[in-house]
Design a protein around this motif. Structure first.
Motif, short mmCIF file in Angstrom:
data_model
loop_
_atom_site.label_atom_id
_atom_site.label_comp_id
_atom_site.label_asym_id
_atom_site.label_seq_id
_atom_site.Cartn_x
_atom_site.Cartn_y
_atom_site.Cartn_z
N SER A 1 20.98 4.09 -10.30
CA SER A 1 22.36 4.88 -10.46
C SER A 1 23.37 4.00 -10.97
CB SER A 1 22.63 5.69 -9.06
OG SER A 1 23.12 4.67 -8.33
N CYS A 2 24.20 4.65 -11.19
CA CYS A 2 25.53 3.75 -11.65
C CYS A 2 26.05 3.09 -10.22
CB CYS A 2 26.70 4.62 -12.03
SG CYS A 2 28.33 3.55 -12.84
N THR A 3 25.98 3.81 -9.06
CA THR A 3 26.21 3.13 -7.74
C THR A 3 25.39 1.89 -7.72
OG1 THR A 3 26.79 5.18 -6.92
CG2 THR A 3 26.35 3.68 -5.15
N LEU B 1 26.90 -0.88 -9.95
CA LEU B 1 28.27 -1.26 -9.33
C LEU B 1 27.73 -2.35 -8.20
CD1 LEU B 1 30.12 1.90 -9.36
CD2 LEU B 1 30.75 -0.36 -10.77
N THR C 1 39.24 7.97 -8.61
CA THR C 1 38.03 7.51 -9.20
C THR C 1 36.91 8.03 -8.15
OG1 THR C 1 36.56 5.77 -10.09
CG2 THR C 1 37.62 5.21 -8.12
N TRP C 2 35.62 7.87 -8.64
CA TRP C 2 34.49 8.40 -7.82
C TRP C 2 34.33 7.28 -6.77
CZ3 TRP C 2 32.46 12.33 -6.12
CH2 TRP C 2 30.95 12.16 -5.39
N THR D 1 32.19 5.73 -5.15
CA THR D 1 31.49 4.28 -5.01
C THR D 1 32.00 3.32 -5.94
OG1 THR D 1 29.88 5.31 -6.66
CG2 THR D 1 29.39 5.60 -4.35
N SER D 2 32.97 3.61 -7.08
CA SER D 2 33.54 2.38 -7.69
C SER D 2 34.15 1.55 -6.63
CB SER D 2 34.65 2.95 -8.34
OG SER D 2 34.52 4.18 -9.43
N VAL E 1 37.92 1.35 -14.54
CA VAL E 1 36.87 2.74 -14.55
C VAL E 1 37.44 3.26 -16.06
CG1 VAL E 1 36.40 4.84 -13.51
CG2 VAL E 1 37.04 2.71 -12.16
N ASP F 1 33.42 0.14 -14.93
CA ASP F 1 32.55 1.35 -14.50
C ASP F 1 32.92 2.35 -15.56
OD1 ASP F 1 31.88 3.67 -13.45
OD2 ASP F 1 32.86 3.41 -11.46
N ALA G 1 30.66 4.60 -15.94
CA ALA G 1 29.69 5.99 -15.50
C ALA G 1 29.51 7.19 -16.14
CB ALA G 1 30.07 6.25 -14.03
N CYS G 2 31.09 7.63 -16.82
CA CYS G 2 31.40 8.73 -17.52
C CYS G 2 31.32 8.34 -19.16
CB CYS G 2 32.80 9.39 -17.20
SG CYS G 2 32.97 9.28 -15.54
N SER H 1 26.11 5.39 -15.98
CA SER H 1 25.37 6.59 -15.06
C SER H 1 24.91 7.58 -15.91
CB SER H 1 26.51 7.48 -14.08
OG SER H 1 25.62 8.54 -13.51
N LYS I 1 26.25 13.71 -16.43
CA LYS I 1 26.92 12.70 -17.60
C LYS I 1 26.34 13.17 -19.05
CE LYS I 1 28.82 10.33 -14.39
NZ LYS I 1 28.59 11.26 -13.21
N GLY J 1 20.13 7.77 -12.38
CA GLY J 1 19.73 6.52 -13.03
C GLY J 1 20.96 6.00 -13.58
C1 LIG Z 1 33.61 6.71 -12.09
C2 LIG Z 1 32.37 6.80 -11.69
N1 LIG Z 1 31.77 5.70 -11.14
C3 LIG Z 1 30.49 5.73 -10.56
C4 LIG Z 1 29.85 6.68 -10.33
C5 LIG Z 1 28.47 7.12 -9.75
O1 LIG Z 1 27.70 7.02 -10.42
P1 LIG Z 1 26.00 7.65 -9.76
O2 LIG Z 1 26.04 8.96 -9.47
O3 LIG Z 1 24.86 7.39 -11.14
O4 LIG Z 1 25.68 6.66 -8.57
C6 LIG Z 1 30.35 8.20 -10.67
C7 LIG Z 1 29.74 9.31 -10.80
O5 LIG Z 1 30.17 10.33 -11.05
C8 LIG Z 1 31.58 8.02 -11.57
O6 LIG Z 1 32.34 9.21 -12.13
#
Ligand SMILES: Cc1ncc(COP(=O)(O)O)c(C=O)c1O
Length: 378
Positions: free
Chosen positions: A53-55, A58, A79-80, A82-83, A125, A151, A153-154, A175, A180, A187
């Motif tokens: 995942s992007c999480t 990161l 932001t999301w 997990t950033s 981000v 970041d 992700a998007c 992400s 996405k 992933g």
């Molecule tokens: C800016 C940002 N960072 C991180 C994430 C996390 O991505 P993932 O769901 O792949 O862990 C997202 C998910 O929406 C996001 O929008």
């Protein structure tokens, strides 16, 4: 109900999945290598490393940079979540900084003001797919010797001043969640130009494996690897990568289609003076992973009423994203107050994401635009 988005799959994903399953190799393997190669080429980076995942990407980035307790990492307040979590996972402190009202991205001036002697990294981000002001952010980061984690992700496939995102900072994180532009179900990807960081990420995502053991020869049946780092299992499966390879072939078409759809949305909504459509500064590419507009008057109550009305009309909408400093974990841990980052707080309260997906028709766009206009009247 019209969803916010739908992924696009066709026979190519099915063909690759069949090939992967027939091969009986389903963990990280040849499809992952191919996916990484396509991704690296498209983003003009030396290394692309797939992960779950992007999480996870990161998290791997904060581990690879060796961030630890006592270190501070600057995160845009909008932001999301997990950033910010990625810093906290390794015991570092997530420090928030204000965003720009028009782009929703980190304000470079706020970034510089938040830097202390303990600042080790910034998370730049590219929110909703709009490239952050990498020129300014990189200039400030270099001046203060701060590492940059993008970041993205998007933002798969977009650029800042013609350069793909994820290729400028020390590490880029992407992400492939189904909301996405391209998806593998779940992933992510880490990108970097730095050989040492790439080697660390590769090891950390694979249990911390650090190569052949003291007995040396990996061709011997008794060979066992060494594990000199505390790693994780954050590998993408080849089943997912098989989908990713097919998705990469569609990326440019999907991005172009999103641009066309947004151009039409902009026409249909051009005479609605109660909303602000997304700003796109010169040089900043936008994937429109999310098409996020702002309701200008009436605050959260009015925005919520508009969203309720849209739901009744069968149209899914969502707020842009979180003002992370207001979430319990951060508010409680660091005593953060909503008013500390008013622009981020206001952005969470007044934004609406409209449906945008490949295959959206003129009729769909009209239905959404008309419902929005009607909701604003109501
Ligand atoms: C800016 C940002 N960072 C991180 C994430 C996390 O991505 P993932 O769901 O792949 O862990 C997202 C998910 O929406 C996001 O929008």
């Amino acid at each position: 109900m019209m969803n916010l988005t739908f992924p696009e799959f066709d026979d190519e994903e099915i063909k690759n999945l069949q090939q992967c399953l027939d091969s009986k190799w389903v963990t990280q393997g040849p499809f992952t290598k191919k996916f990484e190669g396509l991704f690296a080429a498209r983003h003009q980076v030396k290394h692309a490393l797939a992960t779950t995942s992007c999480t996870a990407a990161l998290h791997l980035a904060t581990l690879a940079l060796d961030l630890k307790p006592g270190d501070e990492v600057i995160i845009p307040a909008l932001t999301w979540v997990t950033s910010a979590h990625a810093a906290e996972y390794v015991g570092a402190k997530a420090v928030f900084a204000e965003i720009e009202a028009d782009t929703f991205n980190l304000d470079p001036k706020a970034f510089e003001a938040a830097i202390t002697p303990r600042t080790k990294a910034v998370v730049a981000v590219h929110l909703f797919g709009l490239a952050a002001n990498m020129g300014e952010l990189m200039r400030i980061a270099k001046k203060h010797n701060v590492a940059v984690i993008e970041d993205a992700a998007c933002a798969t496939g977009t650029t800042y001043n013609g350069k793909p995102v994820g290729s400028t900072g020390d590490l880029g994180c992407f992400s492939f969640h189904p909301r996405k532009v391209v998806t593998t179900g779940e992933g992510g990807m880490v990108t970097t130009e730095n050989d040492a960081l790439a080697a660390k990420v590769a090891s950390l995502r694979n249990h911390g494996s650090t190569g052949p053991g003291p007995l040396g020869d990996p061709t011997r049946p008794y060979h066992m690897g060494t594990f000199n780092m505390l790693g994780f299992n954050l590998r993408l499966s080849d089943i997912q990568a098989a989908v990713g390879v097919a998705q990469m072939a569609k990326l440019d078409r999907l991005l172009a289609e999103r641009q066309t759809l947004v151009a039409r949305y902009r026409e249909l909504l051009s005479n609605v003076d109660e909303i602000a459509l997304p700003a796109v500064p010169k040089g900043c590419g936008h994937t429109y992973q999310s098409f996020v507009l702002r309701v200008l008057k009436g605050g959260r109550d009015r925005r919520n009423a508009v969203m309720n009305h849209m739901q009744k009309a069968g149209i899914q909408t969502r707020p842009g994203t979180h003002a992370v400093h207001r979430l319990g974990y951060y508010a409680n841990k660091y005593g953060l107050k909503p008013e500390m980052f008013p622009i981020a707080a206001n952005a969470e309260d007044t934004t609406i994401t409209l449906p945008l997906f490949p295959g959206m028709t003129e009729a769909d766009l009209k239905v959404v635009s008309d419902a929005l206009k009607e909701s604003l009247r109501g």
